[in-house]
Motif scaffolding. Sequence first.
Motif, PDB file in Angstrom:
ATOM      1  N   GLU A 180       0.842  -1.206   0.000  1.00 18.83           N
ATOM      2  CA  GLU A 180       0.000   0.000   0.000  1.00 18.83           C
ATOM      3  C   GLU A 180       0.878   1.258   0.000  1.00 18.83           C
ATOM      4  O   GLU A 180       0.632   2.214  -0.745  1.00 18.83           O
ATOM      5  N   SER A 181       1.954   1.213   0.838  1.00 14.40           N
ATOM      6  CA  SER A 181       2.906   2.326   0.866  1.00 14.40           C
ATOM      7  C   SER A 181       3.517   2.518  -0.512  1.00 14.40           C
ATOM      8  O   SER A 181       3.642   3.639  -1.019  1.00 14.40           O
ATOM      9  N   ALA A 182       3.914   1.436  -1.132  1.00 13.42           N
ATOM     10  CA  ALA A 182       4.532   1.498  -2.448  1.00 13.42           C
ATOM     11  C   ALA A 182       3.563   2.112  -3.460  1.00 13.42           C
ATOM     12  O   ALA A 182       3.956   2.912  -4.319  1.00 13.42           O
ATOM     13  N   ARG A 183       2.275   1.770  -3.319  1.00 14.82           N
ATOM     14  CA  ARG A 183       1.285   2.308  -4.248  1.00 14.82           C
ATOM     15  C   ARG A 183       1.184   3.837  -4.085  1.00 14.82           C
ATOM     16  O   ARG A 183       1.149   4.591  -5.060  1.00 14.82           O
ATOM     17  N   LEU A 184       1.171   4.273  -2.812  1.00 14.15           N
ATOM     18  CA  LEU A 184       1.090   5.714  -2.536  1.00 14.15           C
ATOM     19  C   LEU A 184       2.297   6.446  -3.126  1.00 14.15           C
ATOM     20  O   LEU A 184       2.171   7.503  -3.741  1.00 14.15           O
ATOM     21  N   ARG A 185       3.494   5.842  -2.918  1.00  9.37           N
ATOM     22  CA  ARG A 185       4.711   6.470  -3.453  1.00  9.37           C
ATOM     23  C   ARG A 185       4.616   6.615  -4.961  1.00  9.37           C
ATOM     24  O   ARG A 185       5.011   7.623  -5.528  1.00  9.37           O
ATOM     25  N   ARG A 186       4.094   5.548  -5.596  1.00 10.27           N
ATOM     26  CA  ARG A 186       3.956   5.579  -7.048  1.00 10.27           C
ATOM     27  C   ARG A 186       2.984   6.683  -7.447  1.00 10.27           C
ATOM     28  O   ARG A 186       3.223   7.456  -8.359  1.00 10.27           O
ATOM     29  N   GLU A 187       1.898   6.785  -6.666  1.00  9.36           N
ATOM     30  CA  GLU A 187       0.872   7.769  -6.981  1.00  9.36           C
ATOM     31  C   GLU A 187       1.438   9.193  -6.868  1.00  9.36           C
ATOM     32  O   GLU A 187       1.179  10.054  -7.709  1.00  9.36           O
ATOM     33  N   PHE A 188       2.231   9.420  -5.820  1.00  7.92           N
ATOM     34  CA  PHE A 188       2.816  10.769  -5.629  1.00  7.92           C
ATOM     35  C   PHE A 188       4.041  10.975  -6.508  1.00  7.92           C
ATOM     36  O   PHE A 188       4.634  12.050  -6.516  1.00  7.92           O
ATOM     37  N   GLY A 189       4.484   9.961  -7.205  1.00  3.91           N
ATOM     38  CA  GLY A 189       5.681  10.082  -8.057  1.00  3.91           C
ATOM     39  C   GLY A 189       6.968  10.010  -7.261  1.00  3.91           C
ATOM     40  O   GLY A 189       8.010  10.439  -7.735  1.00  3.91           O
ATOM     41  N   LEU A 190       6.890   9.489  -6.026  1.00  2.63           N
ATOM     42  CA  LEU A 190       8.083   9.478  -5.171  1.00  2.63           C
ATOM     43  C   LEU A 190       8.997   8.300  -5.453  1.00  2.63           C
ATOM     44  O   LEU A 190      10.074   8.184  -4.879  1.00  2.63           O
ATOM     45  N   ASP A 191       8.544   7.395  -6.332  1.00  2.00           N
ATOM     46  CA  ASP A 191       9.365   6.224  -6.625  1.00  2.00           C
ATOM     47  C   ASP A 191      10.378   6.514  -7.734  1.00  2.00           C
ATOM     48  O   ASP A 191      11.277   5.729  -7.982  1.00  2.00           O
ATOM     49  N   GLN A 192      10.232   7.638  -8.382  1.00  2.00           N
ATOM     50  CA  GLN A 192      11.127   7.959  -9.500  1.00  2.00           C
ATOM     51  C   GLN A 192      12.465   8.508  -9.001  1.00  2.00           C
ATOM     52  O   GLN A 192      12.568   8.944  -7.848  1.00  2.00           O
ATOM     53  N   PRO A 193      13.505   8.496  -9.861  1.00  2.00           N
ATOM     54  CA  PRO A 193      14.792   9.074  -9.452  1.00  2.00           C
ATOM     55  C   PRO A 193      14.618  10.553  -9.072  1.00  2.00           C
ATOM     56  O   PRO A 193      13.731  11.231  -9.621  1.00  2.00           O
ATOM     57  N   VAL A 194      15.475  11.023  -8.176  1.00  2.00           N
ATOM     58  CA  VAL A 194      15.344  12.397  -7.665  1.00  2.00           C
ATOM     59  C   VAL A 194      15.302  13.427  -8.790  1.00  2.00           C
ATOM     60  O   VAL A 194      14.468  14.332  -8.796  1.00  2.00           O
ATOM     61  N   TRP A 195      16.210  13.261  -9.771  1.00  2.00           N
ATOM     62  CA  TRP A 195      16.269  14.293 -10.817  1.00  2.00           C
ATOM     63  C   TRP A 195      14.995  14.306 -11.658  1.00  2.00           C
ATOM     64  O   TRP A 195      14.544  15.354 -12.099  1.00  2.00           O
ATOM     65  N   VAL A 196      14.384  13.161 -11.830  1.00  2.00           N
ATOM     66  CA  VAL A 196      13.106  13.123 -12.565  1.00  2.00           C
ATOM     67  C   VAL A 196      12.028  13.848 -11.752  1.00  2.00           C
ATOM     68  O   VAL A 196      11.255  14.650 -12.279  1.00  2.00           O
ATOM     69  N   GLN A 197      12.038  13.539 -10.442  1.00  2.00           N
ATOM     70  CA  GLN A 197      11.076  14.231  -9.569  1.00  2.00           C
ATOM     71  C   GLN A 197      11.246  15.750  -9.658  1.00  2.00           C
ATOM     72  O   GLN A 197      10.273  16.486  -9.748  1.00  2.00           O
ATOM     73  N   TYR A 198      12.527  16.177  -9.656  1.00  4.30           N
ATOM     74  CA  TYR A 198      12.774  17.622  -9.716  1.00  4.30           C
ATOM     75  C   TYR A 198      12.287  18.199 -11.031  1.00  4.30           C
ATOM     76  O   TYR A 198      11.632  19.238 -11.069  1.00  4.30           O
ATOM     77  N   LEU A 199      12.594  17.509 -12.121  1.00  3.68           N
ATOM     78  CA  LEU A 199      12.176  18.012 -13.432  1.00  3.68           C
ATOM     79  C   LEU A 199      10.656  18.092 -13.529  1.00  3.68           C
ATOM     80  O   LEU A 199      10.112  19.076 -14.044  1.00  3.68           O
ATOM     81  N   ASN A 200       9.990  17.067 -12.997  1.00  2.00           N
ATOM     82  CA  ASN A 200       8.525  17.108 -13.001  1.00  2.00           C
ATOM     83  C   ASN A 200       8.015  18.326 -12.245  1.00  2.00           C
ATOM     84  O   ASN A 200       7.105  19.028 -12.684  1.00  2.00           O
TER      85      ASN A 200
END
Lengths: 318, 351
Positions: free
Chosen positions: A51-71
Motif C-alpha cells: 500500500e505504501s509502495a502504491r502511494l509512493r507511485r501515486e505521488f511520483g516518489l518512486d522515481q529518481p530524484v532528478w526526474v522528480q525535480y524536473l517534473n
Amino acid sequence: MSLQKFILKRILASVPVLFGVSVVTFALMHITPGDIVDQLVAANPNVPAHESARLRREFGLDQPVWVQYLNWIQGVLTGDFGEVYSSSRDVSSVVLARLPETIILGLFGWVFAVLIAIPGGIYAAVNKDQLGDDVSRFVALSGISIPNFWLGLMLMAIFAVRLDWFPTLDPQTSLLSPSMLWWLILPGVTIGTAAAANMMRIMRTSMAEELNKEYVTAARAKGLPERTVILKHVLRNSLISVTTVAAFLTASIVAGSVVVETVFGWPGLGLELIQAVHLREINLILAITLFTGFFIVLANLLADIVYALLDPRIRDEY
Amino acid sequence: MALLEVNDLTVSFYTQEGVVTAVDDLSYTIERGEKFGVVGESGAGKSVTALSLLRLIESPGEIESGEILLDGEDLLQMSDSEVRQIRGNRIAMIFQDAQTALNPVYTIGEQIAEAIRHHLDYDEEDARERTIELLDQVGIPDAENRYSDYPHEFSGGMQQRAVIAMALSCDPDVLIADEPTTALDVTTEAKILDLLEDLTDEFDTAVQLITHDLGVVAELCDRVMVMYAGQAVEKAPVEELYYDPKHPYTVGLMSSIPRVGDDSDRLRTIPGSMPDLIDTPTGCSFHPRCPYAEEACTRTEPSMIDVGNGPDAREQSARCLEYTNDLQHGLGFDVSIDEDLSERVPGDLHE
C-alpha cells in the motif's frame, strides 16, 4: 540606463537565484530521512508495504530524484506548484491563503524596527559617548542577544496573561480591520526587536561617521539650525548604509516569522512551513521557500531603488 | 572701530595625550573691506582660528578665553541662536576642499538657496533667482540649468566657484577663505583667486585668507599675519613683510620659496618641524629651529613688539627678543630684493 531597465535586469537576475534556492531545498529534503508516505503510515502501523509502495507511485516518489525535480519544475513554470499530499489541496491556494498573514506580520515588525531604529540611532549618534549613547547601546545589545522565542513568550506572559492588555492566539478578526492591530502588536514587536536593534546600531555608526564630514561643518557655517543640519543634511546621507541593512534584515524577519508564528499560533506561512516540514510535504515546503526567496530578492531590489532616490551619484549609474 | 577684532584668543583641545593649545593668546584686527592674510605651516593654528570666528570649534576643542568682536559685539558672549544669525550671514567661510564641503545628495542650487532662505527670508522662488544670479556671478555658465546639478556633476574648479557663491550668498561682512585653492590645479587656482578678488572688491567684503602660499598672499592681501605654533610671530602690511621681514621665521618662509633662475640643487627649507603643541618649548617657541637662537631665547618668551619703520610703528610687529634688545648677537639676516619676486607684489598696494 534607466530605472525601469535596471529593475527589469534585477528581476531577471533573480531567476537563477530562485532556481538555486529550489535545487538546494529539493536536495535537502531528499537527504533528510523519511518522506510523506512514512509520515502518513506512521500513525497506522497496519498499512501493508504494498500500500505504501502504491502511494509512493501515486505521488511520483518512486522515481529518481532528478526526474522528480524536473517534473516539479515543469509544473512550477506553468504555474502549478503541485498539491498538498495529505489533504489533496492545491499548494498555491494554501500559500496564497497564508501569505497575507505573514506579509502583514512582517511589515508590522519591519515598520516597528524602522520607527525604533532611526530615531534611536540619531539620538545615539548626536549624543555620542554620552549617557544616551550608552543606554541605546545597552538596549541594542539586549535586543540582538535575546532569542525571539523567549522574548515572545515573555511578552505573552506579561502583557497578555498577567496584564491582559493584548489578546493572543489566533486573531479572531479580519486581517485589514483596525482591531487587528491588537493581535499584531506582541508578535510584531517580537519579530521586529532584533531587526530594530541591528538597524539602530548601524544608524548610529553611520550617522556618527557622517557627522565628522566637512559638509556638516559647512552646513553649520551657513548658520542653519542644528535640527536642519541633522535631519536634512546628515540623515539622508546616513540612511544609505541603513538601507543596505534594512534589506538584509528582511531575511532575518522572514526567518524569525517561522519561530514567532509558532510561538503565537499566527496562521501565516512560517507556521505552515513548520507543519509542512514535520509532514515532509515537499511541494508545500518548496513553494514556501521559493516565495520567501522571492520576497528577499524583492526587498533587495527595493533597497536598490531607495539608494537611487537617496543618492544622486548612484542614480547616475543606472 | 575695526570690523573684526580678535583679542587674546586661546583655543585648546583636550586630547588623550594632553592639552593642545592650538591657538595661544592671538590678537589681530581686520578692517572693513580689508584683505588679511594668515600664513604659516600646517598645524600653526590657522584653521582653528578660522573656525573660532564662527564658534565652530567642536569637542574636544574649546575656546578658552579672549574676545572676538564683530562691530564691537563679542561673538563669544552670544547665545547659540545669536551666533547662528552671524554664521553664513555676516561671517561666511570658504572651505579648503569644495568637494567635501558640499553635501553630495543635494543640488548645488539648493545648498546655496537654503542659506538665502534662512538668513534673508526669501521665499522659494526669490531664493532660486538670487542663487542663479550668484552662480552666474562666480562664472558658472548656464547657471539656470546647473542650479539643479549635483556636486559630483561639477568639476573641482566649478565646485569651488559654487562654494564661493554659497559664502557670498548673504553678502557677508567677513569672508574667511581657508586655503581656498589648495585642492585645485594651478591654472584654476589663478582664476579662482581673481574671482575672489573681484567679488570681494565689488561687495566690499573683508577677507581673512588662510594659506601657506606666500605667492597667493602677495597677490591678494593688504596685510599679513604669520603664525607659528598657535601664536602670531609677525604682523605687517604685505610689502613690509616681503621687503623688510622682521622675524626669523618669516625670513625662513621667504627663503624657502623656490625661485626661477636659482641654480642651487636643493630647495631651501627651515630645518626641523613645528613643535609638539602639548609640550611647547620654553622661551620662544621657534628657538629650536631658529638659526639666530641664543641662550636667552630658551628662557624668555618674547612678546609682540611694534617694529614698523614708517610713520606708524604699529603697522608692523614681531615676536622676537631682538626687539626688546635681549639678543647679544642680533639677527644676522640680510634681505636681498629679488626682481622676479618683487614683481609679484602689485604696485597698487602702495597707496
